[in-house]
Scaffold this motif. Structure first.
Motif, mmCIF file in Angstrom:
data_model
loop_
_atom_site.group_PDB
_atom_site.id
_atom_site.type_symbol
_atom_site.label_atom_id
_atom_site.label_comp_id
_atom_site.label_asym_id
_atom_site.label_seq_id
_atom_site.Cartn_x
_atom_site.Cartn_y
_atom_site.Cartn_z
ATOM 1 N N LYS A 4 0.827 -1.208 0.000
ATOM 2 C CA LYS A 4 0.000 0.000 0.000
ATOM 3 C C LYS A 4 0.862 1.260 0.000
ATOM 4 O O LYS A 4 0.513 2.255 -0.627
ATOM 5 N N GLU A 5 1.999 1.218 0.672
ATOM 6 C CA GLU A 5 2.896 2.375 0.687
ATOM 7 C C GLU A 5 3.481 2.615 -0.704
ATOM 8 O O GLU A 5 3.731 3.756 -1.076
ATOM 9 N N LEU A 6 3.700 1.560 -1.447
ATOM 10 C CA LEU A 6 4.244 1.711 -2.797
ATOM 11 C C LEU A 6 3.195 2.207 -3.792
ATOM 12 O O LEU A 6 3.489 3.047 -4.634
ATOM 13 N N VAL A 7 1.980 1.701 -3.693
ATOM 14 C CA VAL A 7 0.971 2.047 -4.696
ATOM 15 C C VAL A 7 0.145 3.256 -4.312
ATOM 16 O O VAL A 7 -0.574 3.797 -5.154
ATOM 17 N N GLY A 8 0.216 3.705 -3.068
ATOM 18 C CA GLY A 8 -0.560 4.869 -2.658
ATOM 19 C C GLY A 8 -2.037 4.635 -2.907
ATOM 20 O O GLY A 8 -2.597 3.635 -2.483
ATOM 21 N N LEU A 67 10.312 3.136 -6.101
ATOM 22 C CA LEU A 67 10.886 1.841 -5.731
ATOM 23 C C LEU A 67 12.170 1.985 -4.913
ATOM 24 O O LEU A 67 12.459 1.138 -4.062
ATOM 25 N N ARG A 68 12.909 3.042 -5.148
ATOM 26 C CA ARG A 68 14.159 3.255 -4.401
ATOM 27 C C ARG A 68 13.936 3.919 -3.049
ATOM 28 O O ARG A 68 14.566 3.556 -2.069
ATOM 29 N N ARG A 69 13.085 4.927 -3.000
ATOM 30 C CA ARG A 69 13.006 5.760 -1.806
ATOM 31 C C ARG A 69 11.903 5.393 -0.825
ATOM 32 O O ARG A 69 12.072 5.578 0.370
ATOM 33 N N VAL A 70 10.781 4.922 -1.298
ATOM 34 C CA VAL A 70 9.688 4.577 -0.385
ATOM 35 C C VAL A 70 10.102 3.467 0.582
ATOM 36 O O VAL A 70 9.822 3.563 1.780
ATOM 37 N N ILE A 76 9.676 11.789 -1.309
ATOM 38 C CA ILE A 76 10.285 12.105 -2.599
ATOM 39 C C ILE A 76 9.865 13.514 -3.005
ATOM 40 O O ILE A 76 8.673 13.795 -3.153
ATOM 41 N N THR A 77 10.839 14.382 -3.192
ATOM 42 C CA THR A 77 10.559 15.773 -3.555
ATOM 43 C C THR A 77 11.364 16.229 -4.769
ATOM 44 O O THR A 77 11.314 17.395 -5.122
ATOM 45 N N THR A 78 12.100 15.324 -5.385
ATOM 46 C CA THR A 78 12.958 15.679 -6.514
ATOM 47 C C THR A 78 12.438 15.058 -7.800
ATOM 48 O O THR A 78 11.486 14.278 -7.792
ATOM 49 N N GLY A 79 13.098 15.388 -8.893
ATOM 50 C CA GLY A 79 12.705 14.843 -10.191
ATOM 51 C C GLY A 79 11.293 15.272 -10.540
ATOM 52 O O GLY A 79 10.907 16.415 -10.284
#
Length: 151
Positions: A4-8, A67-70, A76-79
């Motif tokens: 759930k954290e990955l898919v929001g 996939l990298r940061r969660v 995530i605030t970049t890109g």
């Protein structure tokens, strides 16, 4: 970290969009001329490719960041996230599905993209509430710096 954290809110957004996809594909199969865009023309083909390139790039870049940061519990605030709060929902709904549809000679993609975008606007606030609870002032700061918070 949970799925759930990955898919929001992605699972809820897709469930809301799924009936439109199923009905649209069935109608497109039964009455293909109903959804045709006329070719597509050379101009529509070029515009579609030009829009798809950044759309797919933003989609994949955002997925890699998630996939990298969660899993590390990072906000995530970049890109692409520096531009919009939900770059995956936005890029898929506005830049990928509609324009891929045009390349496939159907405006069904535009309809599905619109429904997907509306569903993302409906369910994203729930995801944002979880992010605000998890990240507190960091989330608040991000919300003031993101370039297009409404997308």
């Amino acid at each position: 970290m949970t799925l759930k954290e990955l898919v929001g809110s992605g699972d809820t957004i897709m469930l809301a969009t799924l009936p439109f996809i199923v009905v649209g594909v069935i109608v497109n199969f039964v009455f293909p001329s109903f959804f045709e865009v006329g070719g597509p023309s050379a101009t529509l083909r070029i515009v579609s490719i030009v829009v798809l390139i950044p759309g797919v790039t933003v989609w994949l870049w955002s997925a890699v960041l998630i996939l990298r940061r969660v899993p590390r519990g990072e906000l995530i605030t970049t890109g692409p996230f520096a531009l919009v709060k939900h770059p995956i929902y936005t890029s898929v709904a506005l830049l990928v599905i509609p324009w891929a549809g045009f390349l496939l000679n159907t405006w069904l993609g535009a309809l599905i993209g619109a429904v997907l975008y509306i569903a993302s606007r409906r369910y994203a606030p729930e995801e944002e509430a979880r992010l605000a609870e998890t990240f507190g002032s960091a989330w608040d700061g991000y919300c003031t710096t993101v370039k297009f918070p409404w997308l």
